[in-house]
Design an enzyme around this catalytic site. Structure first.
Site, mmCIF file in Angstrom:
data_model
loop_
_atom_site.group_PDB
_atom_site.id
_atom_site.type_symbol
_atom_site.label_atom_id
_atom_site.label_comp_id
_atom_site.label_asym_id
_atom_site.label_seq_id
_atom_site.Cartn_x
_atom_site.Cartn_y
_atom_site.Cartn_z
ATOM 1 C CG ASP A 80 -2.137 0.991 0.876
ATOM 2 O OD1 ASP A 80 -2.219 1.566 0.030
ATOM 3 O OD2 ASP A 80 -3.019 0.972 2.098
ATOM 4 C CE LYS A 81 0.232 8.020 -2.412
ATOM 5 N NZ LYS A 81 -1.079 8.701 -2.550
ATOM 6 C CG HIS A 82 -0.466 7.556 4.284
ATOM 7 N ND1 HIS A 82 -2.061 7.569 4.573
ATOM 8 C CD2 HIS A 82 0.048 8.516 5.040
ATOM 9 C CE1 HIS A 82 -2.340 8.555 5.244
ATOM 10 N NE2 HIS A 82 -1.243 9.280 5.530
ATOM 11 C CB SER A 83 -0.309 10.883 0.097
ATOM 12 O OG SER A 83 -0.058 12.399 0.170
ATOM 13 C CB THR A 120 -8.377 9.057 -2.076
ATOM 14 O OG1 THR A 120 -6.955 9.384 -1.897
ATOM 15 C CG2 THR A 120 -8.400 8.020 -2.939
ATOM 16 N NE ARG A 168 -3.432 13.574 16.559
ATOM 17 C CZ ARG A 168 -3.268 13.248 15.029
ATOM 18 N NH1 ARG A 168 -3.812 11.946 14.741
ATOM 19 N NH2 ARG A 168 -2.414 13.745 14.330
ATOM 20 C CB SER A 183 -3.186 8.715 13.568
ATOM 21 O OG SER A 183 -4.406 8.929 12.798
ATOM 22 C CE LYS A 187 -6.240 5.978 9.143
ATOM 23 N NZ LYS A 187 -5.840 6.702 10.377
ATOM 24 C CE LYS A 188 -2.219 3.550 4.416
ATOM 25 N NZ LYS A 188 -3.172 3.607 3.284
#
Length: 438
Positions: A80-83, A120, A168, A183, A187-188
């Site tokens: 997977d990828k996260h930005s 997204t 937060r 955070s 999730k990942k």
């Protein structure tokens, strides 16, 4: 036996909680035994004193374990990828199907836009019928059959994070590196990943505007993810201008489809370049490429051959969208009622862009949200955004506004002009990729 008061007293003194205490607190967040006041005190204490590298890993693992953890039995790596978020950043929509076309499986759990950054899920919902809310069993079936699926998080994924994130937001602790790291990664990690690539933004449109802060976050994310057992690297990328030439939900889907279907010079633009770089890194991490350069070639090939577009079409159809979307996407996307080209007051080269302001203009047009429950207009936004170093004049506008009414478009025109700094000298364009970590 742990209790919230003892943990909070330790944090207030600057002492580090034990692993068992962090697990107890995460479970208390998820099940409700920790009050909102205690959650806020925890967030503030962590923001003030920090947890250290070991504490970050422990909190991430603890929050991951409060919910469902997906398990996969597939004949390829789960990646997977996260930005960290920006303006005109629709990389995920190209990267997920391209990775799947190269043999990876991509269970991408994404979010909605908040503040000046786009989400997204909102972009995908510009596709008629696309459903981002699916049962975890259906999610796993679609990933297995298609190779990728981009959906929202279920209530069972890292519920401690949902609780702490909300706290937060109202306690001024959003920018804590320890809390950001836990955070994102909880999730990942709950998605059952074998490898992860991170895109950490820096510049005028990024949450971490200063390069040093972005580098610190990238190092924390990579170190924590690797400490939690996931092969991870990060690219620190430039957000001193929108990544794509459009910002807005349906408008960014157009950018995505132009890359996937090989329209014009789309593969030579920053959106495709960053997608290919991130994909190359991830294929190497997942063992599907000899190195990042080999991986980049494979990602580019999947896009050029149309394989990535085919996977994207299959994903859209499986999640409720039109079966012929890839073939007929120009007819399927909604459009704004009004379009206005905004020209500069004098000719010049684009020397600087207030990218955050451009994102905020999209929000003011109705294309984003300041509160989680805000409704958005999927059609509005900006297109044809001038790039750094480009000459603008009476024939080349700064950008085109897409608005629900002419009044709404005119209301943001002055701020759009203010977002661009012009020069008649030589403009130095920053590199797209600033640093690689991992």
């Amino acid at each position: 036996m742990s209790d919230a008061r003892t943990i909070l007293e330790k944090l207030r003194r600057g002492d580090r909680p034990t692993e068992a205490e962090l697990y107890w607190f995460a479970e208390g967040l998820a099940c409700g035994t920790v009050s909102d006041a205690q959650a806020g005190a925890f967030a503030m204490a962590v923001c003030t004193h920090g947890l250290g590298s070991d504490g970050r890993v422990q909190l991430t693992n603890a929050m991951t374990e409060t919910g469902q953890r997906l398990k996969w039995r597939l004949d390829g790596p789960v990646v997977d990828k996260h930005s960290t978020g920006g303006v005109g950043d629709c990389v995920s929509l190209i990267l997920a199907p391209a990775l799947a076309a190269c043999g990876a499986f991509v269970p991408m759990i994404s979010g909605r836009g908040l503040g000046h950054t786009g989400g997204t899920l909102d972009k995908l919902e510009a596709i008629p019928g696309y459903n981002t809310d699916v049962h975890p069993d259906d999610f796993q079936d679609i990933v297995a059959d298609v190779g990728c699926a981009i959906v929202g998080a279920s209530a069972d994924i890292a519920p401690a994070d949902k609780r702490l994130y909300a706290v937060r937001d109202v306690t001024g602790t959003v920018d804590s590196i320890d809390l950001i790291t836990a955070s994102i990664l909880s999730k990942k990690m709950a998605s059952g990943l074998e490898a992860l690539i991170l895109d950490v933004k820096t510049g005028s449109g990024a949450f971490m505007a200063e390069p040093g802060a972005a580098l610190d976050l990238a190092q924390a994310l990579v170190g924590t993810a690797q400490g939690a057992g996931c092969m991870t690297s990060a690219l620190v990328s430039d957000m001193n201008q929108p990544l794509a030439a459009s910002a807005g939900n349906a408008l960014e889907i157009i950018e995505v489809m132009e890359v996937l279907t090989g329209s014009g010079d789309a593969l030579d633009q920053n959106l495709a370049k960053l997608t290919i770089a991130l994909g190359g890194e991830l294929l190497a991490l997942g063992g599907l490429a000899a190195d990042a350069a080999d991986g980049e070639g494979r990602i580019r090939g999947a896009i050029e051959r149309g394989d990535a577009a085919s996977v994207f079409g299959d994903m859209v159809a499986e999640l409720g969208g039109p079966a012929d979307f890839v073939e007929r996407w120009p007819d399927r996307l909604p459009a704004a009622r009004v379009m206005l080209d905004i020209h500069p007051s004098a000719a010049g080269q684009i020397a600087a862009v207030d990218t955050r302001m451009l994102g905020e203009i999209v929000v003011r047009l109705g294309g984003g949200r300041m509160r989680a429950k805000d409704r958005i207009d999927l059609t509005v936004g900006l297109s044809d955004i001038a790039r750094l170093g480009e000459t603008v004049d009476n024939s080349r506008p700064l950008a085109r506004i897409h608005a629900a009414t002419e009044e709404a478009g005119r209301a943001v025109a002055a701020d759009l002009r203010k977002a661009f700094t012009l020069s008649d000298g030589v403009v130095e364009v920053p590199p797209l990729i600033v640093e690689r970590i991992g």
